[in-house]
Design an enzyme around this catalytic site. Structure first.
Site, PDB file in Angstrom:
ATOM      1  N   PRO B 106       0.823  -1.216   0.000  1.00  0.00           N
ATOM      2  CA  PRO B 106       0.000   0.000   0.000  1.00  0.00           C
ATOM      3  C   PRO B 106       0.854   1.261   0.000  1.00  0.00           C
ATOM      4  O   PRO B 106       1.895   1.302   0.635  1.00  0.00           O
ATOM      5  CB  PRO B 106      -0.783  -0.097   1.304  1.00  0.00           C
ATOM      6  CG  PRO B 106      -0.691  -1.512   1.731  1.00  0.00           C
ATOM      7  CD  PRO B 106       0.536  -2.093   1.123  1.00  0.00           C
ATOM      8  N   THR B 107       0.380   2.274  -0.713  1.00  0.00           N
ATOM      9  CA  THR B 107       1.068   3.560  -0.740  1.00  0.00           C
ATOM     10  C   THR B 107       1.182   4.099   0.678  1.00  0.00           C
ATOM     11  O   THR B 107       0.195   4.163   1.393  1.00  0.00           O
ATOM     12  CB  THR B 107       0.269   4.555  -1.611  1.00  0.00           C
ATOM     13  OG1 THR B 107       0.164   4.000  -2.902  1.00  0.00           O
ATOM     14  CG2 THR B 107       0.950   5.893  -1.686  1.00  0.00           C
ATOM     15  N   GLY B 108       2.369   4.480   1.058  1.00  0.00           N
ATOM     16  CA  GLY B 108       2.550   5.063   2.379  1.00  0.00           C
ATOM     17  C   GLY B 108       2.827   4.038   3.442  1.00  0.00           C
ATOM     18  O   GLY B 108       3.005   4.362   4.607  1.00  0.00           O
ATOM     19  N   CYS B 109       2.887   2.768   3.058  1.00  0.00           N
ATOM     20  CA  CYS B 109       3.129   1.715   4.018  1.00  0.00           C
ATOM     21  C   CYS B 109       4.625   1.451   4.028  1.00  0.00           C
ATOM     22  O   CYS B 109       5.209   1.159   2.988  1.00  0.00           O
ATOM     23  CB  CYS B 109       2.384   0.464   3.572  1.00  0.00           C
ATOM     24  SG  CYS B 109       2.322  -0.795   4.812  1.00  0.00           S
ATOM     25  N   VAL B 110       5.267   1.604   5.192  1.00  0.00           N
ATOM     26  CA  VAL B 110       6.729   1.439   5.201  1.00  0.00           C
ATOM     27  C   VAL B 110       7.178   0.125   5.822  1.00  0.00           C
ATOM     28  O   VAL B 110       6.407  -0.554   6.446  1.00  0.00           O
ATOM     29  CB  VAL B 110       7.420   2.615   5.922  1.00  0.00           C
ATOM     30  CG1 VAL B 110       7.485   3.811   4.988  1.00  0.00           C
ATOM     31  CG2 VAL B 110       6.681   2.982   7.192  1.00  0.00           C
TER      32      VAL B 110
END
Lengths: 102, 110, 134
Positions: B106-110
Site C-alpha cells: 500500500p502507498t505510504g506503508c513502510v
C-alpha cells in the site's frame, strides 16, 4: 503580511507569473527568482502587466539571479526592489507562508 | 527475488510482493501464505477479494485506516475493526493481505 | 496535536510529467496524518480530473481512477479554478465526479469538487497553514 509568492519561471516560457497574479491577494508580496526575474525588466511583453500589479503587491527580484543573467538594476520596472540571499531569508521570515508557483 | 510454484518462476520484490499483477492466482496466494506459515480460510479470502476489487476500481491498495472502514461497510461492522483484521493478518492487514492479493505494497506503508 | 490546513496546489497536466502522480502519492501518504487537507487544480492541473483517461497504450500507470478513492481518505475539499476550466473549454461535466460520504449526515454522498473563481481560490490559499506545490 501573509503570503510570499515566489515565481521562478520565465514569463515568456511558462504561465507561472499569470497564475500568481491571478491568485495572489492584495498585500501579498511577489519575489521573482531564477528565470522569474525576466519579468522584472522594462520594455517587455509583460512589463505593463507587472507594472500594473505593483499597485496591489510589492514586487522583489533576487539580485544574484539578475546579475547572473546580465540584467542590470537600471533596466528594472520602477518600484521593483532587489534583495540578496539574506533579504530572501528575511522575506521568508516576514511572511506566514510562501507559495512557489512552479 | 522469485517465487517457485508448479514448475514456474514468478518474479517478486525483495519483500515477496509479486512484480506482475497478472501473475496472480488463488493457488499462488495459498502458496505465499504457506511460506509465511499461514493458511487462508474463508475470512481471509473475503478480505483478499475485497482488496483486489478495490485495486481494480481505484488502482491503489488502500491504507489500513481506509481498509478497515471500507471492510466494515462492505462485510459488516463486526469485521470493520483493526482487531479482526490483525487477527486474520498478524503481519499487518494491509501489508500481508495485499501480498497474498498480488497487489503492490500500500502507498505510504513502510 | 492541532491539525493544520494543508493545500496541495496542482498546476501540471497528468501524463507528460511526473508531478501529478507524485502529488497524488504525497496526498495519500499525508492522509495518514489526519490533517485538514484541500486540493486545488489550476491551469493545466485541471486536466488531471478529466473523465475517460486511458493510458493503456502508453504502458504507464493510469492513476486517474485513484482520485475517486480520495473520499475514502477523508479528502472532501477539491477546488477547481473556474477560469482555468474556461480557458480550456471545459465544464464540470468534463470532470470525474468525485464524492465523499459525510459520517455526520448519515453517510450522505456529497460532491468533493468545488468550482471556484480565482478570487475565491485566492482567499482559500490565504487561509492555509502549509502550501505544497506540484
Amino acid at each position: 503580511m501573509s503570503v510570499l509568492h515566489i515565481v521562478n519561471k520565465s514569463p515568456f516560457e511558462r504561465n507561472s507569473l499569470d497564475a500568481c497574479l491571478r491568485l495572489a491577494q492584495a498585500d501579498s508580496a511577489i519575489l521573482l527568482i531564477e528565470d522569474g526575474i525576466y519579468a522584472a525588466q522594462q520594455g517587455t511583453a509583460v512589463s505593463d502587466r507587472v507594472a500594473a500589479a505593483m499597485a496591489k503587491y510589492q514586487i522583489y527580484a533576487l539580485s544574484p539571479d539578475l546579475q547572473a543573467r546580465g540584467i542590470s538594476e537600471d533596466r528594472l520596472i520602477d518600484g521593483i526592489k532587489t534583495v540578496d540571499y539574506d533579504g530572501f531569508v528575511q522575506l521568508a521570515c516576514d511572511f506566514d507562508k510562501s507559495q512557489s508557483w512552479l | 527475488m522469485a517465487l517457485e510454484h508448479g514448475g514456474k518462476t514468478y518474479e517478486t520484490d525483495e519483500e515477496g510482493y509479486l512484480v506482475n499483477l497478472s501473475d496472480w492466482s488463488e493457488d499462488l496466494a495459498n502458496e505465499m501464505a504457506k511460506a509465511d506459515g499461514a493458511a487462508l480460510g474463508e475470512n481471509h479470502w473475503e478480505v483478499i477479494n475485497f482488496l483486489r476489487d478495490y485495486y481494480e476500481e481505484y488502482q491503489i491498495a488502500p491504507a489500513v485506516r481506509v481498509l478497515t472502514k471500507a471492510v466494515g461497510k462492505k462485510l459488516g461492522k463486526d469485521k470493520g475493526t483493526s482487531k479482526y483484521l490483525y487477527e486474520l493478518f498478524p503481519y499487518g492487514p494491509a501489508k500481508q493481505a495485499c501480498k497474498y492479493a498480488g497487489l503492490p505494497k500500500p502507498t505510504g506503508c513502510v | 496535536m492541532a491539525s493544520k490546513r494543508f493545500l496541495y496546489m496542482n498546476r501540471k497536466a497528468p501524463h507528460g510529467s511526473v508531478y501529478a502522480l507524485e502529488s497524488l502519492e504525497v496526498v495519500l501518504i499525508g492522509a495518514a496524518f489526519e490533517q485538514d487537507v484541500s486540493l486545488a487544480f489550476v491551469d493545466d492541473g485541471v486536466y488531471q480530473l478529466l473523465l475517460n483517461q486511458d493510458t493503456a497504450a502508453l504502458g504507464s500507470k493510469n492513476f486517474s481512477p485513484t482520485f475517486k478513492a480520495l473520499g475514502d481518505y477523508d479528502i472532501s475539499k477539491i477546488y477547481v479554478e473556474a477560469e482555468s476550466l474556461e480557458a480550456r473549454g471545459l465544464t464540470r461535466d468534463d470532470l470525474m465526479p468525485l464524492t465523499w460520504e459525510d459520517e455526520d449526515d448519515d453517510w450522505a454522498e456529497k460532491d468533493s469538487i468545488h468550482i471556484v473563481s480565482s478570487e475565491a481560490l485566492a482567499e482559500i490559499i490565504e487561509q492555509q497553514d502549509v502550501l505544497l506545490n506540484f
